[in-house]
Design a protein around this motif. Structure first.
Motif, mmCIF file in Angstrom:
data_model
loop_
_atom_site.group_PDB
_atom_site.id
_atom_site.type_symbol
_atom_site.label_atom_id
_atom_site.label_comp_id
_atom_site.label_asym_id
_atom_site.label_seq_id
_atom_site.Cartn_x
_atom_site.Cartn_y
_atom_site.Cartn_z
ATOM 1 N N ASN A 3 1.215 -1.076 0.219
ATOM 2 C CA ASN A 3 -0.409 -0.032 0.410
ATOM 3 C C ASN A 3 0.481 1.283 0.239
ATOM 4 N N THR A 4 2.188 1.628 0.468
ATOM 5 C CA THR A 4 3.186 2.643 0.509
ATOM 6 C C THR A 4 3.418 3.014 -0.766
ATOM 7 N N LYS A 7 0.480 4.447 -3.120
ATOM 8 C CA LYS A 7 0.021 4.988 -2.604
ATOM 9 C C LYS A 7 0.769 6.322 -3.769
ATOM 10 N N TRP A 8 1.674 5.968 -3.536
ATOM 11 C CA TRP A 8 3.010 6.903 -3.877
ATOM 12 C C TRP A 8 2.945 7.135 -5.526
ATOM 13 N N GLN A 122 1.837 15.610 9.560
ATOM 14 C CA GLN A 122 1.218 15.933 8.775
ATOM 15 C C GLN A 122 0.865 17.791 8.609
ATOM 16 N N LEU A 238 -7.005 6.420 -4.017
ATOM 17 C CA LEU A 238 -5.651 6.363 -3.198
ATOM 18 C C LEU A 238 -6.419 6.431 -1.324
ATOM 19 N N SER A 242 -4.968 5.425 1.893
ATOM 20 C CA SER A 242 -4.431 5.879 2.337
ATOM 21 C C SER A 242 -4.805 6.802 3.211
ATOM 22 N N THR A 243 -4.537 8.505 3.920
ATOM 23 C CA THR A 243 -5.049 9.122 4.643
ATOM 24 C C THR A 243 -6.049 10.070 3.944
ATOM 25 N N PHE A 246 -3.160 12.859 2.850
ATOM 26 C CA PHE A 246 -2.131 12.634 2.078
ATOM 27 C C PHE A 246 -2.662 12.409 0.521
ATOM 28 N N ALA A 247 -3.826 12.152 0.234
ATOM 29 C CA ALA A 247 -4.144 11.819 -1.300
ATOM 30 C C ALA A 247 -5.318 13.433 -1.240
ATOM 31 N N HIS A 288 2.943 13.022 4.629
ATOM 32 C CA HIS A 288 2.983 11.285 4.653
ATOM 33 C C HIS A 288 2.784 11.111 6.397
ATOM 34 N N ARG A 290 3.148 8.368 8.979
ATOM 35 C CA ARG A 290 3.983 7.052 8.821
ATOM 36 C C ARG A 290 3.013 6.732 10.349
#
Length: 292
Positions: A3-4, A7-8, A122, A238, A242-243, A246-247, A288, A290
């Motif tokens: 997923n990491t 998402k990038w 964030q 996305l 993710s969050t 982040f999206a 991002h 973590r």
């Protein structure tokens, strides 16, 4: 780990697609009015999505439809018109820069309305990204003194809608298939778009005789397929992997792409803007979240 990495990849693909959408809007407006463009973009995107995902609509639960409809109007319908109106006065690159307010609004609405917590990291990333955005805006205003920045209000309103939409997807549609969300959105907004198009004189002979009409329609089709239909599904995915912050950080990368297109189209670009773009990239990295 999967997923990491994914998402990038989604983030950069979306940045490329959406970063290019601003120049497509600019070119589409050469032969269409803002309201014609907004309506056509919605209708054509809806057609693409219906062809690809009409079966997915039946998987949407009855309790989810109110959020699907709200998401459709906030995340697609109103912004399509707001961006088109704004670009009648503001450069395409500057418009993309103003769009970078989405992550900041995502944090604010996420905390105030949806009770979605954000980490200090964030928040720091959003602040740094906003500083970079401010540098780009100020320099853009200096390079384009004749532009009416009151129209920036349309973009700011659109960023608030985008922020609400991304939080709605994360909180209420987390386990709904991305294609189902996107297709369901257009089930809700297609008819209103058709109604608006009928009141824009689009079907008058003078519209079809416009020298830029054919090319404008080509740009709208490209914008609708890549910038709306495909990107909508990718973005919903996305958000889920993710969050929300982040999206929404895709809006930090979009100005870099848009500025390149603007440069190729004769719009100004300076060393200070390059610095602002670099600061924005730092903000993306810090936003991002973590996992411990």
């Amino acid at each position: 780990m999967k997923n990491t990495n994914s998402k990038w990849l989604y983030l950069f693909v979306l940045a490329l697609i959406w970063g290019s959408s601003f120049i497509l809007i600019k070119k589409s407006l050469l032969g269409l009015t803002p309201y014609q463009l907004g309506a056509l973009r919605t209708i054509i995107s809806g057609i693409f999505l219906f062809v690809a995902g009409y079966k997915s609509v039946f998987s949407i639960k009855k309790s989810e439809w109110k959020w699907i409809i709200l998401s459709g109007f906030l995340g697609s319908f109103f912004p399509a018109f707001l961006f088109a109106i704004a670009e009648t006065e503001i450069d395409s690159a500057v418009t993309s820069i103003l769009n970078s307010l989405v992550p900041l609004n995502t944090v604010l609405f996420g905390f105030a309305v949806f009770k979605i917590a954000s980490t200090k990291r964030q928040i720091l990333g959003v602040i740094i990204g906003f500083i970079g955005t401010s540098i780009l805006i100020l320099k853009g205003a200096e390079l384009n003194p004749n532009q009416n920045y009151l129209f920036a209000g349309y973009i700011i309103l659109a960023t608030c809608m985008y922020a609400l939409n991304v939080n709605i997807i994360k909180k209420h549609l987390q386990y709904t298939k991305p294609l189902s969300i996107a297709t369901g959105n257009y089930v809700a907004i297609l008819i209103p778009a058709v109604v608006i198009l009928c009141f824009t004189d689009f079907f008058n002979e003078s519209t079809f005789r416009h020298p830029n009409f054919n090319m404008s329609m080509l740009y709208v089709v490209i914008l609708s397929f890549f910038g709306t239909a495909l990107a909508k599904v990718l973005f919903n995915t996305l958000v889920q992997i993710s969050t929300p912050v982040f999206a929404s950080s895709v809006t930090y990368l979009m100005p870099v792409v848009a500025l390149v297109w603007g440069l190729l189209d004769g719009e100004g670009f300076s060393v200070v803007q390059a610095l602002g773009s670099f600061i924005i990239l730092i903000g993306v990295y810090l936003s991002h979240k973590r996992k411990r």
